[in-house]
Design a protein around this motif. Structure first.
Motif, PDB file in Angstrom:
ATOM      1  N   VAL A  23       0.861  -1.181   0.000  1.00 47.57           N
ATOM      2  CA  VAL A  23       0.000   0.000   0.000  1.00 47.57           C
ATOM      3  C   VAL A  23       0.895   1.227   0.000  1.00 47.57           C
ATOM      4  N   PHE A  24       0.531   2.216  -0.791  1.00 45.98           N
ATOM      5  CA  PHE A  24       1.295   3.458  -0.879  1.00 45.98           C
ATOM      6  C   PHE A  24       0.462   4.561  -0.232  1.00 45.98           C
ATOM      7  N   VAL A  25       0.838   4.939   0.993  1.00 44.99           N
ATOM      8  CA  VAL A  25       0.068   5.912   1.772  1.00 44.99           C
ATOM      9  C   VAL A  25       0.949   7.096   2.127  1.00 44.99           C
ATOM     10  N   ARG A  26       0.518   8.283   1.700  1.00 44.91           N
ATOM     11  CA  ARG A  26       1.218   9.528   2.019  1.00 44.91           C
ATOM     12  C   ARG A  26       2.714   9.443   1.730  1.00 44.91           C
ATOM     13  N   GLY A  27       3.030   8.892   0.575  1.00 42.22           N
ATOM     14  CA  GLY A  27       4.418   8.806   0.157  1.00 42.22           C
ATOM     15  C   GLY A  27       5.210   7.688   0.803  1.00 42.22           C
ATOM     16  N   GLU A  28       4.537   6.835   1.544  1.00 42.92           N
ATOM     17  CA  GLU A  28       5.226   5.745   2.237  1.00 42.92           C
ATOM     18  C   GLU A  28       4.707   4.397   1.741  1.00 42.92           C
ATOM     19  N   CYS A  29       5.639   3.503   1.527  1.00 49.14           N
ATOM     20  CA  CYS A  29       5.327   2.141   1.102  1.00 49.14           C
ATOM     21  C   CYS A  29       5.157   1.269   2.342  1.00 49.14           C
ATOM     22  N   LEU A  30       4.006   0.595   2.435  1.00 49.73           N
ATOM     23  CA  LEU A  30       3.730  -0.281   3.578  1.00 49.73           C
ATOM     24  C   LEU A  30       3.287  -1.644   3.071  1.00 49.73           C
ATOM     25  N   VAL A  31       3.586  -2.679   3.836  1.00 44.85           N
ATOM     26  CA  VAL A  31       3.063  -4.018   3.576  1.00 44.85           C
ATOM     27  C   VAL A  31       2.133  -4.333   4.737  1.00 44.85           C
ATOM     28  N   LEU A  32       0.846  -4.481   4.420  1.00 45.72           N
ATOM     29  CA  LEU A  32      -0.164  -4.676   5.458  1.00 45.72           C
ATOM     30  C   LEU A  32      -1.046  -5.876   5.142  1.00 45.72           C
ATOM     31  N   PRO A  33      -1.525  -6.554   6.193  1.00 46.14           N
ATOM     32  CA  PRO A  33      -2.513  -7.610   5.968  1.00 46.14           C
ATOM     33  C   PRO A  33      -3.784  -6.997   5.375  1.00 46.14           C
ATOM     34  N   LEU A  34      -4.396  -7.690   4.445  1.00 49.46           N
ATOM     35  CA  LEU A  34      -5.587  -7.168   3.783  1.00 49.46           C
ATOM     36  C   LEU A  34      -6.697  -6.827   4.768  1.00 49.46           C
ATOM     37  N   ASP A  35      -6.847  -7.612   5.826  1.00 46.26           N
ATOM     38  CA  ASP A  35      -7.930  -7.338   6.773  1.00 46.26           C
ATOM     39  C   ASP A  35      -7.669  -6.104   7.646  1.00 46.26           C
ATOM     40  N   GLU A  36      -6.474  -5.528   7.569  1.00 44.92           N
ATOM     41  CA  GLU A  36      -6.167  -4.300   8.303  1.00 44.92           C
ATOM     42  C   GLU A  36      -6.301  -3.051   7.429  1.00 44.92           C
ATOM     43  N   ILE A  37      -6.594  -3.232   6.154  1.00 44.80           N
ATOM     44  CA  ILE A  37      -6.722  -2.102   5.236  1.00 44.80           C
ATOM     45  C   ILE A  37      -8.194  -1.714   5.183  1.00 44.80           C
ATOM     46  N   ASP A  38      -8.506  -0.536   5.697  1.00 43.19           N
ATOM     47  CA  ASP A  38      -9.901  -0.104   5.724  1.00 43.19           C
ATOM     48  C   ASP A  38     -10.367   0.328   4.333  1.00 43.19           C
ATOM     49  N   GLU A  39     -11.654   0.522   4.187  1.00 43.31           N
ATOM     50  CA  GLU A  39     -12.245   0.878   2.891  1.00 43.31           C
ATOM     51  C   GLU A  39     -11.628   2.137   2.303  1.00 43.31           C
ATOM     52  N   ARG A  40     -11.336   3.112   3.134  1.00 43.09           N
ATOM     53  CA  ARG A  40     -10.777   4.376   2.672  1.00 43.09           C
ATOM     54  C   ARG A  40      -9.421   4.188   1.997  1.00 43.09           C
ATOM     55  N   HIS A  41      -8.647   3.193   2.465  1.00 46.18           N
ATOM     56  CA  HIS A  41      -7.302   2.980   1.939  1.00 46.18           C
ATOM     57  C   HIS A  41      -7.226   1.858   0.895  1.00 46.18           C
ATOM     58  N   ARG A  42      -8.324   1.170   0.643  1.00 47.48           N
ATOM     59  CA  ARG A  42      -8.314   0.074  -0.342  1.00 47.48           C
ATOM     60  C   ARG A  42      -7.882   0.556  -1.717  1.00 47.48           C
ATOM     61  N   LYS A  43      -8.252   1.789  -2.076  1.00 45.44           N
ATOM     62  CA  LYS A  43      -7.881   2.301  -3.396  1.00 45.44           C
ATOM     63  C   LYS A  43      -6.390   2.613  -3.492  1.00 45.44           C
ATOM     64  N   LEU A  44      -5.673   2.562  -2.358  1.00 48.19           N
ATOM     65  CA  LEU A  44      -4.241   2.827  -2.339  1.00 48.19           C
ATOM     66  C   LEU A  44      -3.404   1.549  -2.429  1.00 48.19           C
ATOM     67  N   VAL A  45      -4.074   0.412  -2.536  1.00 49.68           N
ATOM     68  CA  VAL A  45      -3.371  -0.872  -2.684  1.00 49.68           C
ATOM     69  C   VAL A  45      -2.730  -0.909  -4.071  1.00 49.68           C
ATOM     70  N   VAL A  46      -1.437  -1.124  -4.099  1.00 48.41           N
ATOM     71  CA  VAL A  46      -0.702  -1.219  -5.356  1.00 48.41           C
ATOM     72  C   VAL A  46      -0.809  -2.640  -5.901  1.00 48.41           C
ATOM     73  N   VAL A  47      -0.573  -3.612  -5.029  1.00 49.01           N
ATOM     74  CA  VAL A  47      -0.638  -5.012  -5.453  1.00 49.01           C
ATOM     75  C   VAL A  47      -0.790  -5.908  -4.225  1.00 49.01           C
ATOM     76  N   ARG A  48      -1.544  -6.976  -4.412  1.00 49.23           N
ATOM     77  CA  ARG A  48      -1.643  -8.000  -3.366  1.00 49.23           C
ATOM     78  C   ARG A  48      -0.582  -9.059  -3.630  1.00 49.23           C
ATOM     79  N   ARG A  49      -0.021  -9.596  -2.575  1.00 53.62           N
ATOM     80  CA  ARG A  49       1.016 -10.627  -2.733  1.00 53.62           C
ATOM     81  C   ARG A  49       0.494 -11.802  -3.543  1.00 53.62           C
ATOM     82  N   ALA A  50      -0.739 -12.186  -3.312  1.00 57.25           N
ATOM     83  CA  ALA A  50      -1.322 -13.332  -4.009  1.00 57.25           C
ATOM     84  C   ALA A  50      -1.421 -13.117  -5.516  1.00 57.25           C
ATOM     85  N   ASP A  51      -1.388 -11.862  -5.971  1.00 54.93           N
ATOM     86  CA  ASP A  51      -1.495 -11.562  -7.397  1.00 54.93           C
ATOM     87  C   ASP A  51      -0.148 -11.511  -8.112  1.00 54.93           C
TER      88      ASP A  51
END
Length: 82
Positions: A23-51
């Protein structure tokens, strides 16, 4: 200027949890579990590991693979408007 930290991409590839995303949030790259990413930040997901084909299989995570994937994902982040 690099947008993604290769260490972040490495964490994504090496994660034991298949349900994580980069996830790319406010200029920072983060790796987060999908269940911790709220709806507001879902559009900031760059790629899921499974993909990522690069995350499947038993191939070791090499610097070459990390660098190539980082470049590819940086293009994706730029396309998303970063």
């Amino acid at each position: 200027m690099a947008l993604l930290d290769p260490d972040c991409v490495r964490r994504l590839l090496e994660s034991a949890d298949p349900d994580v995303a980069l996830v790319f949030v406010r200029g920072e790259c983060l790796v987060l579990p999908l269940d911790e990413i709220d709806e507001r930040h879902r559009k900031l997901v760059v790629v899921r590991r499974a993909d990522l084909p690069e995350a499947q299989g038993d191939e070791p995570v090499t610097e070459e693979r990390v660098e190539a994937l980082t470049r590819c994902l940086e293009n994706t982040v730029r396309d998303l408007g970063a």
